[in-house]
Design a protein around this motif. Structure first.
Motif, PDB file in Angstrom:
ATOM      1  N   TYR A  86      11.587  24.543   2.173  1.00  0.00           N
ATOM      2  CA  TYR A  86      13.083  23.907   1.892  1.00  0.00           C
ATOM      3  C   TYR A  86      13.495  24.517   0.756  1.00  0.00           C
ATOM      4  N   TYR A  90      16.351  27.680   0.857  1.00  0.00           N
ATOM      5  CA  TYR A  90      17.612  27.310   0.014  1.00  0.00           C
ATOM      6  C   TYR A  90      17.954  27.880  -1.007  1.00  0.00           C
ATOM      7  N   TYR A  93      19.961  30.624   0.135  1.00  0.00           N
ATOM      8  CA  TYR A  93      20.882  30.176   1.075  1.00  0.00           C
ATOM      9  C   TYR A  93      21.998  31.209   1.648  1.00  0.00           C
ATOM     10  N   CYS A 103      26.272  25.063   4.334  1.00  0.00           N
ATOM     11  CA  CYS A 103      25.469  24.278   5.301  1.00  0.00           C
ATOM     12  C   CYS A 103      26.658  23.437   6.154  1.00  0.00           C
ATOM     13  N   ILE A 165      18.944  19.218  -2.291  1.00  0.00           N
ATOM     14  CA  ILE A 165      19.636  20.565  -1.502  1.00  0.00           C
ATOM     15  C   ILE A 165      21.125  20.333  -1.313  1.00  0.00           C
ATOM     16  N   GLU A 166      21.534  19.322  -0.742  1.00  0.00           N
ATOM     17  CA  GLU A 166      23.174  19.380  -0.470  1.00  0.00           C
ATOM     18  C   GLU A 166      23.813  19.420  -1.909  1.00  0.00           C
ATOM     19  N   ILE A 169      23.916  23.155  -3.048  1.00  0.00           N
ATOM     20  CA  ILE A 169      24.774  23.980  -2.146  1.00  0.00           C
ATOM     21  C   ILE A 169      26.260  23.745  -2.477  1.00  0.00           C
ATOM     22  N   MET A 185      17.046  24.626  -7.045  1.00  0.00           N
ATOM     23  CA  MET A 185      15.796  24.727  -6.216  1.00  0.00           C
ATOM     24  C   MET A 185      14.626  24.550  -7.009  1.00  0.00           C
TER      25      MET A 185
END
Length: 196
Positions: A86, A90, A93, A103, A165-166, A169, A185
């Protein structure tokens, strides 16, 4: 595939980047006909309405992302290596070029939160599936003796992974700086490394 199925798939593939970039509200029927070079009648001959196209496009985008992640996870031997997929993927990404516009879960969840209950439900379902997959990997890592069982709350850890992660992003999209995502990350790498 029949001709009708091919046409439907063509519409989905052409509109998936559109919905993921412009959102449901920002994507007009004119945008859809321009992207597909089909008439409104052809679109409605394959889908009941714009909602159906948007839902199919969301599912398509999520599947593309899921397939890339799953292939990489399957290649790994340990559960720690599987989780580390992950932050590794990412981190870059934008370079993955899996889904145009970022995403699909984040984009759809934010837009549909107060405006489109059906799309919100699909985004929620996808998020819950992702959480369950992470919980499974963490618990399998505990069972295999890779992670410290007594100090790990697998659900909390799974939700933290998703949030990082979200959130990463979202921040990198707002700032237009991919390095922000890579930096965030690194924190996720550390969280996963500390599970041992």
């Amino acid at each position: 595939m029949s001709k009708a199925e091919k046409t439907k798939q063509f519409i989905i593939e052409k509109t998936a980047p559109l919905f993921n970039t412009k959102g449901y509200s920002g994507t007009s029927m004119s945008d859809i006909t321009t992207a597909t070079s089909l008439t409104k009648g052809s679109i409605y001959g394959n889908f009941e309405n714009k909602d159906e196209v948007a839902i199919a496009a969301f599912k398509y985008n999520v599947k593309k992302l899921h397939d890339v992640l799953s292939r990489e996870i399957e290649k790994q031997r340990t559960f720690k290596e599987k989780l580390l997929v992950y932050p590794r993927l990412y981190s870059n990404y934008a370079e993955l070029e899996v889904t145009v516009g970022g995403c699909p879960v984040l984009n759809t969840a934010i837009e549909s939160d107060d405006t489109h209950p059906v799309l919100k439900k699909y985004a929620e379902k996808t998020l819950l599936y992702w959480k369950e997959k992470l919980i499974y990997l963490i618990e399998q890592g505990i069972t295999a003796g890779e992670f410290r069982a007594q100090s790990i709350d697998s659900e909390k850890t799974a939700l933290t992974i998703i949030a990082i992660i979200e959130g990463g992003i979202m921040i990198s999209k707002l700032t237009g700086n991919g390095k922000d995502l890579s930096t965030i990350m690194l924190s996720l790498y550390k969280i996963i490394e500390d599970l041992e």
